[in-house]
Design a protein around this motif. Structure first.
Motif, PDB file in Angstrom:
ATOM      1  N   GLY A 197      -9.454  18.873 -29.639  1.00 57.87           N
ATOM      2  CA  GLY A 197     -10.097  18.420 -28.413  1.00 57.87           C
ATOM      3  C   GLY A 197      -9.303  17.287 -27.804  1.00 57.87           C
ATOM      4  O   GLY A 197      -8.095  17.160 -28.028  1.00 57.87           O
ATOM      5  N   LEU A 198     -10.006  16.448 -27.055  1.00 54.31           N
ATOM      6  CA  LEU A 198      -9.413  15.321 -26.349  1.00 54.31           C
ATOM      7  C   LEU A 198     -10.114  14.046 -26.771  1.00 54.31           C
ATOM      8  O   LEU A 198     -11.325  14.028 -26.972  1.00 54.31           O
ATOM      9  CB  LEU A 198      -9.585  15.513 -24.836  1.00 54.31           C
ATOM     10  CG  LEU A 198      -9.185  14.345 -23.923  1.00 54.31           C
ATOM     11  CD1 LEU A 198      -7.669  14.188 -23.883  1.00 54.31           C
ATOM     12  CD2 LEU A 198      -9.733  14.548 -22.513  1.00 54.31           C
ATOM     13  N   SER A 199      -9.355  12.962 -26.897  1.00 53.91           N
ATOM     14  CA  SER A 199      -9.965  11.646 -27.094  1.00 53.91           C
ATOM     15  C   SER A 199      -9.575  10.739 -25.939  1.00 53.91           C
ATOM     16  O   SER A 199      -8.457  10.811 -25.425  1.00 53.91           O
ATOM     17  CB  SER A 199      -9.490  11.020 -28.413  1.00 53.91           C
ATOM     18  OG  SER A 199      -8.179  10.483 -28.289  1.00 53.91           O
ATOM     19  N   THR A 200     -10.518   9.915 -25.533  1.00 51.62           N
ATOM     20  CA  THR A 200     -10.221   8.896 -24.541  1.00 51.62           C
ATOM     21  C   THR A 200     -10.498   7.519 -25.134  1.00 51.62           C
ATOM     22  O   THR A 200     -11.252   7.384 -26.094  1.00 51.62           O
ATOM     23  CB  THR A 200     -11.031   9.108 -23.243  1.00 51.62           C
ATOM     24  OG1 THR A 200     -10.474   8.296 -22.209  1.00 51.62           O
ATOM     25  CG2 THR A 200     -12.502   8.769 -23.421  1.00 51.62           C
ATOM     26  N   GLY A 201      -9.890   6.510 -24.525  1.00 51.07           N
ATOM     27  CA  GLY A 201     -10.090   5.123 -24.949  1.00 51.07           C
ATOM     28  C   GLY A 201     -10.048   4.236 -23.721  1.00 51.07           C
ATOM     29  O   GLY A 201      -8.978   3.765 -23.322  1.00 51.07           O
ATOM     30  N   LEU A 202     -11.193   4.020 -23.113  1.00 48.84           N
ATOM     31  CA  LEU A 202     -11.242   3.446 -21.773  1.00 48.84           C
ATOM     32  C   LEU A 202     -11.041   1.934 -21.733  1.00 48.84           C
ATOM     33  O   LEU A 202     -11.130   1.331 -20.669  1.00 48.84           O
ATOM     34  CB  LEU A 202     -12.567   3.831 -21.105  1.00 48.84           C
ATOM     35  CG  LEU A 202     -12.755   5.352 -20.937  1.00 48.84           C
ATOM     36  CD1 LEU A 202     -14.115   5.662 -20.338  1.00 48.84           C
ATOM     37  CD2 LEU A 202     -11.643   5.949 -20.082  1.00 48.84           C
ATOM     38  N   VAL A 203     -10.716   1.318 -22.879  1.00 47.43           N
ATOM     39  CA  VAL A 203     -10.327  -0.093 -22.890  1.00 47.43           C
ATOM     40  C   VAL A 203      -8.815  -0.258 -22.924  1.00 47.43           C
ATOM     41  O   VAL A 203      -8.317  -1.384 -22.866  1.00 47.43           O
ATOM     42  CB  VAL A 203     -10.945  -0.846 -24.090  1.00 47.43           C
ATOM     43  CG1 VAL A 203     -12.459  -0.810 -24.029  1.00 47.43           C
ATOM     44  CG2 VAL A 203     -10.444  -0.275 -25.406  1.00 47.43           C
ATOM     45  N   TYR A 204      -8.094   0.855 -23.053  1.00 46.93           N
ATOM     46  CA  TYR A 204      -6.638   0.793 -23.190  1.00 46.93           C
ATOM     47  C   TYR A 204      -5.972   1.199 -21.877  1.00 46.93           C
ATOM     48  O   TYR A 204      -6.180   2.308 -21.381  1.00 46.93           O
ATOM     49  CB  TYR A 204      -6.166   1.719 -24.310  1.00 46.93           C
ATOM     50  CG  TYR A 204      -6.677   1.330 -25.669  1.00 46.93           C
ATOM     51  CD1 TYR A 204      -6.175   0.207 -26.320  1.00 46.93           C
ATOM     52  CD2 TYR A 204      -7.673   2.064 -26.305  1.00 46.93           C
ATOM     53  CE1 TYR A 204      -6.641  -0.171 -27.576  1.00 46.93           C
ATOM     54  CE2 TYR A 204      -8.145   1.702 -27.554  1.00 46.93           C
ATOM     55  CZ  TYR A 204      -7.635   0.582 -28.175  1.00 46.93           C
ATOM     56  OH  TYR A 204      -8.108   0.213 -29.408  1.00 46.93           O
ATOM     57  N   ALA A 205      -5.158   0.304 -21.312  1.00 51.17           N
ATOM     58  CA  ALA A 205      -4.403   0.649 -20.113  1.00 51.17           C
ATOM     59  C   ALA A 205      -3.414   1.765 -20.456  1.00 51.17           C
ATOM     60  O   ALA A 205      -2.820   1.757 -21.540  1.00 51.17           O
ATOM     61  CB  ALA A 205      -3.662  -0.577 -19.599  1.00 51.17           C
ATOM     62  N   PRO A 206      -3.244   2.742 -19.558  1.00 50.58           N
ATOM     63  CA  PRO A 206      -3.776   2.821 -18.194  1.00 50.58           C
ATOM     64  C   PRO A 206      -5.149   3.480 -18.066  1.00 50.58           C
ATOM     65  O   PRO A 206      -5.599   3.747 -16.951  1.00 50.58           O
ATOM     66  CB  PRO A 206      -2.718   3.666 -17.479  1.00 50.58           C
ATOM     67  CG  PRO A 206      -2.275   4.631 -18.539  1.00 50.58           C
ATOM     68  CD  PRO A 206      -2.281   3.838 -19.826  1.00 50.58           C
ATOM     69  N   LEU A 207      -5.819   3.763 -19.191  1.00 50.60           N
ATOM     70  CA  LEU A 207      -7.117   4.427 -19.091  1.00 50.60           C
ATOM     71  C   LEU A 207      -8.185   3.512 -18.511  1.00 50.60           C
ATOM     72  O   LEU A 207      -9.235   3.992 -18.067  1.00 50.60           O
ATOM     73  CB  LEU A 207      -7.553   4.953 -20.459  1.00 50.60           C
ATOM     74  CG  LEU A 207      -6.585   5.922 -21.145  1.00 50.60           C
ATOM     75  CD1 LEU A 207      -7.210   6.496 -22.407  1.00 50.60           C
ATOM     76  CD2 LEU A 207      -6.170   7.050 -20.204  1.00 50.60           C
ATOM     77  N   THR A 208      -7.924   2.219 -18.496  1.00 51.13           N
ATOM     78  CA  THR A 208      -8.849   1.295 -17.841  1.00 51.13           C
ATOM     79  C   THR A 208      -8.986   1.604 -16.351  1.00 51.13           C
ATOM     80  O   THR A 208      -9.964   1.183 -15.718  1.00 51.13           O
ATOM     81  CB  THR A 208      -8.355  -0.151 -18.020  1.00 51.13           C
ATOM     82  OG1 THR A 208      -6.945  -0.197 -17.750  1.00 51.13           O
ATOM     83  CG2 THR A 208      -8.599  -0.638 -19.426  1.00 51.13           C
ATOM     84  N   TYR A 209      -8.024   2.320 -15.799  1.00 57.22           N
ATOM     85  CA  TYR A 209      -8.035   2.623 -14.368  1.00 57.22           C
ATOM     86  C   TYR A 209      -8.565   4.031 -14.056  1.00 57.22           C
ATOM     87  O   TYR A 209      -8.634   4.426 -12.898  1.00 57.22           O
ATOM     88  CB  TYR A 209      -6.615   2.505 -13.797  1.00 57.22           C
ATOM     89  CG  TYR A 209      -5.890   1.263 -14.233  1.00 57.22           C
ATOM     90  CD1 TYR A 209      -6.477   0.003 -14.082  1.00 57.22           C
ATOM     91  CD2 TYR A 209      -4.638   1.322 -14.827  1.00 57.22           C
ATOM     92  CE1 TYR A 209      -5.825  -1.139 -14.500  1.00 57.22           C
ATOM     93  CE2 TYR A 209      -3.975   0.183 -15.240  1.00 57.22           C
ATOM     94  CZ  TYR A 209      -4.579  -1.049 -15.081  1.00 57.22           C
ATOM     95  OH  TYR A 209      -3.936  -2.180 -15.490  1.00 57.22           O
ATOM     96  N   VAL A 210      -8.915   4.784 -15.097  1.00 60.62           N
ATOM     97  CA  VAL A 210      -9.307   6.178 -14.901  1.00 60.62           C
ATOM     98  C   VAL A 210     -10.688   6.261 -14.251  1.00 60.62           C
ATOM     99  O   VAL A 210     -11.624   5.575 -14.652  1.00 60.62           O
ATOM    100  CB  VAL A 210      -9.295   6.921 -16.251  1.00 60.62           C
ATOM    101  CG1 VAL A 210     -10.055   8.233 -16.182  1.00 60.62           C
ATOM    102  CG2 VAL A 210      -7.852   7.166 -16.694  1.00 60.62           C
ATOM    103  N   ARG A 211     -10.804   7.120 -13.264  1.00 61.10           N
ATOM    104  CA  ARG A 211     -12.083   7.346 -12.592  1.00 61.10           C
ATOM    105  C   ARG A 211     -12.851   8.459 -13.302  1.00 61.10           C
ATOM    106  O   ARG A 211     -12.283   9.276 -14.014  1.00 61.10           O
ATOM    107  CB  ARG A 211     -11.864   7.733 -11.134  1.00 61.10           C
ATOM    108  CG  ARG A 211     -11.669   6.597 -10.153  1.00 61.10           C
ATOM    109  CD  ARG A 211     -10.581   5.629 -10.477  1.00 61.10           C
ATOM    110  NE  ARG A 211     -10.226   4.788  -9.307  1.00 61.10           N
ATOM    111  CZ  ARG A 211      -9.241   3.917  -9.304  1.00 61.10           C
ATOM    112  NH1 ARG A 211      -8.487   3.744 -10.387  1.00 61.10           N
ATOM    113  NH2 ARG A 211      -8.997   3.197  -8.216  1.00 61.10           N
ATOM    114  N   GLU A 212     -14.159   8.489 -13.047  1.00 64.54           N
ATOM    115  CA  GLU A 212     -15.000   9.490 -13.707  1.00 64.54           C
ATOM    116  C   GLU A 212     -14.620  10.908 -13.296  1.00 64.54           C
ATOM    117  O   GLU A 212     -14.798  11.857 -14.066  1.00 64.54           O
ATOM    118  CB  GLU A 212     -16.466   9.207 -13.411  1.00 64.54           C
ATOM    119  CG  GLU A 212     -17.418   9.974 -14.319  1.00 64.54           C
ATOM    120  CD  GLU A 212     -18.816   9.412 -14.304  1.00 64.54           C
ATOM    121  OE1 GLU A 212     -19.755  10.209 -14.131  1.00 64.54           O
ATOM    122  OE2 GLU A 212     -18.985   8.174 -14.471  1.00 64.54           O
TER     123      GLU A 212
END
Length: 534
Positions: A197-212
């Motif tokens: 599958g996929l993992s995300t980590g929304l505290v890690y740049a550049p994922l901090t900028y990812v929109r919903e």
């Protein structure tokens, strides 16, 4: 009775584990029985079995499936030292890498591999120059793992950091429609190649900028494949409930199977919020979604120190943001934002730096080093090369997760060698003692506790043939003394192997026997079968 080691075991295709209490991983009560292993699988379970090979006396011991650690960061340490000593010695026989968005594939042509490696620096504690990111896709990475011949089985998630950064870079902007299409295509290719599958980590740049919008688009690909989407949510402190709600919103929009990683609430003012987050998960599952959570049995976390920086300060990648921290105006703005932090600097300890074990800051709190200014000095000099352990958690919250029916145990740690290149610094002790510590301190119902370490995580992540002890299943088996099992690793002395583990079989091969690694490396790379729902 014939005993064995990794040399005498070589000619035999069978092994009998005799007289132990068998806990099959399903939560069923234990039964005293023999377990016959033949040609790498469980051939029979029952009383009075006979074998034409070695016999291991398991009297007074628990015999159970090998532990399935679905949340690990061993992506690169397994290439540096494939023996995975800190993990197999605590009974782990299967690891899932690529978590928190911090995977190392895909790296398609044109990707800034050096910048991506900095962005996933948490995986790179060994700084082993022999480990080069010289693949372009998930099959290339998995081929490298297979060639290393690890001691345990390895499966992989696609890391959102590499996926997003390879297509969109490190700027604070939404992905364009063409970029979304390309990311979805790369993700679909990886799923077809066997990613879980996929993992995300929304505290890690550049994922901090990812929109919903991006999260929902990728989740749609996951749902169509019957795979899993795992979340290091955007906030574990003041914004925990909103962050969990976002993950569940995406799950409702797409129907994707969802795993919320290391569910905890940081900061005394947020204690108790975990129970409300669990209520949200329960409501989602009652509505027909499949949402799980995991946690490790400690009250401190572990992450790059740069995780504390605001998102705006991290734009452009570490090579850009580290020098930025020398600017007086930037520093003043960051320090002002840190004034209302939910945890104090006395709760943050430097656990590793790229300067090595001789660095005098390792093992000291940021408060002791001088507070916010000292933290910024370290980050300005070393960029992504500073790790921390961080407290501020509640024992009541931890127990609430560990006892919740939708929760499983996962280490969030790495496979390390206490005497080798990966044995640097003062890492979180979960890498050495997660599962033994849980069984020693928190397992009030041992069959259910074993289930939370075996079949339950395997099912949640999409590996239904692992984590069970039944006829025909792969012979990934642990034999341990329930009176002696322990994780002696601590935050001040972390590089200590687990105690009480008598035997670990990986694919039927004795890998740990009576506290010693046998030298056998029989692990396999595991692939998801398309359409698997766990």
């Amino acid at each position: 009775m014939e005993t064995f080691d990794h040399v005498s075991m070589e000619p035999h295709s069978t092994l009998l584990l005799q007289g132990g209490t068998v806990l099959d991983g399903t939560g069923a009560p234990g039964v005293v029985a023999d377990v016959l292993v033949r040609d790498g699988v469980v051939a029979a379970i029952g009383p009075g079995l006979r074998a034409d090979g070695p016999v291991f006396d398991a009297t007074g011991r628990v015999v159970c499936p090998g532990f399935v650690d679905i949340h690990t960061h061993s992506d690169l340490t397994l290439l540096s030292d494939p023996r995975a000593l800190s993990k197999v010695h605590q009974g782990v026989t299967t690891e899932v890498v690529g978590n928190c968005g911090l995977g190392v594939a895909p790296l398609p042509p044109g990707a800034d591999v050096a910048a991506i490696r900095q962005a996933v620096s948490y995986l790179d504690l060994d700084l082993d120059p022999a480990v080069a990111l010289d693949w372009h896709d998930l099959p290339g990475y998995l081929a490298a793992v297979a060639a290393a011949r690890p001691s345990l089985n390895v499966a992989a998630l696609v890391g959102h950091v590499a996926l997003h950064a390879a297509v969109c870079g490190f700027d604070d902007r939404p992905a364009g429609s063409d970029e979304l299409d390309r990311m979805c295509g790369l993700l679909a290719d990886a799923l077809d190649a066997g990613a879980l599958g996929l993992s995300t980590g929304l505290v890690y740049a550049p994922l901090t900028y990812v929109r919903e919008e991006e999260l929902t688009a990728l989740a749609g690909v996951i749902a169509a494949a019957g795979a899993v989407f795992t979340w290091h949510v955007r906030s574990y402190d003041d914004g925990l409930l909103d962050s969990v709600a976002q993950a569940l919103r995406v799950a409702r929009a797409t129907g994707c199977r969802t795993q919320i990683s290391h569910l905890a609430a940081v900061g005394r003012r947020n204690w108790g919020t975990v129970r409300r987050a669990l209520d949200l998960v329960e409501a989602a599952n009652a509505d027909g979604l499949r949402v799980g959570v995991d946690i490790y049995p400690y009250l401190h976390g572990n992450a790059p120190l740069s995780q504390l920086l605001p998102a705006w300060a991290q734009e452009g990648g570490a090579s850009a943001w580290a020098p930025r921290l020398r600017d007086a105006g930037v520093r003043e703005r960051i320090v002002a934002g840190w004034a209302d932090r939910p945890t104090g600097w006395e709760e943050i300890t430097v656990s590793w730096t790229s300067r090595g074990d001789a660095d005098p800051v390792v093992g000291r709190t940021v408060a002791d080093l001088g507070g916010a200014g000292a933290a910024l000095d370290l980050l300005a000099e070393l960029g992504a090369g500073v790790m921390m352990t961080a407290g501020g958690r509640s024992e009541d919250d931890l127990r609430a997760v560990l006892t919740h029916p939708d929760a499983v145990v996962a280490s969030d740690g790495l496979a390390l060698d206490p005497g080798g290149v990966t044995g640097a610094g003062m890492p979180h002790p979960r890498s050495y003692g997660c599962f033994p510590r849980y069984l020693e301190r928190y397992a009030t119902d041992l069959p259910d506790a074993i289930r939370r370490c075996t079949s339950a995580p395997a099912s949640l992540i999409g590996l239904p043939d692992r984590g069970v002890l039944r006829t025909g299943a792969p012979a990934d088996v642990v034999v341990f003394d329930p009176a002696a099992i322990a994780g002696p690793a601590t935050f001040t002395a972390p590089h200590q192997l687990a105690a009480g583990i008598d035997l670990v079989l990986v694919g039927g091969a004795p890998t740990v026997e009576r506290g010693a690694h046998t030298g056998r490396r029989a692990g396999r790379v595991l692939h998801r079968t398309r359409g698997t729902t766990g």
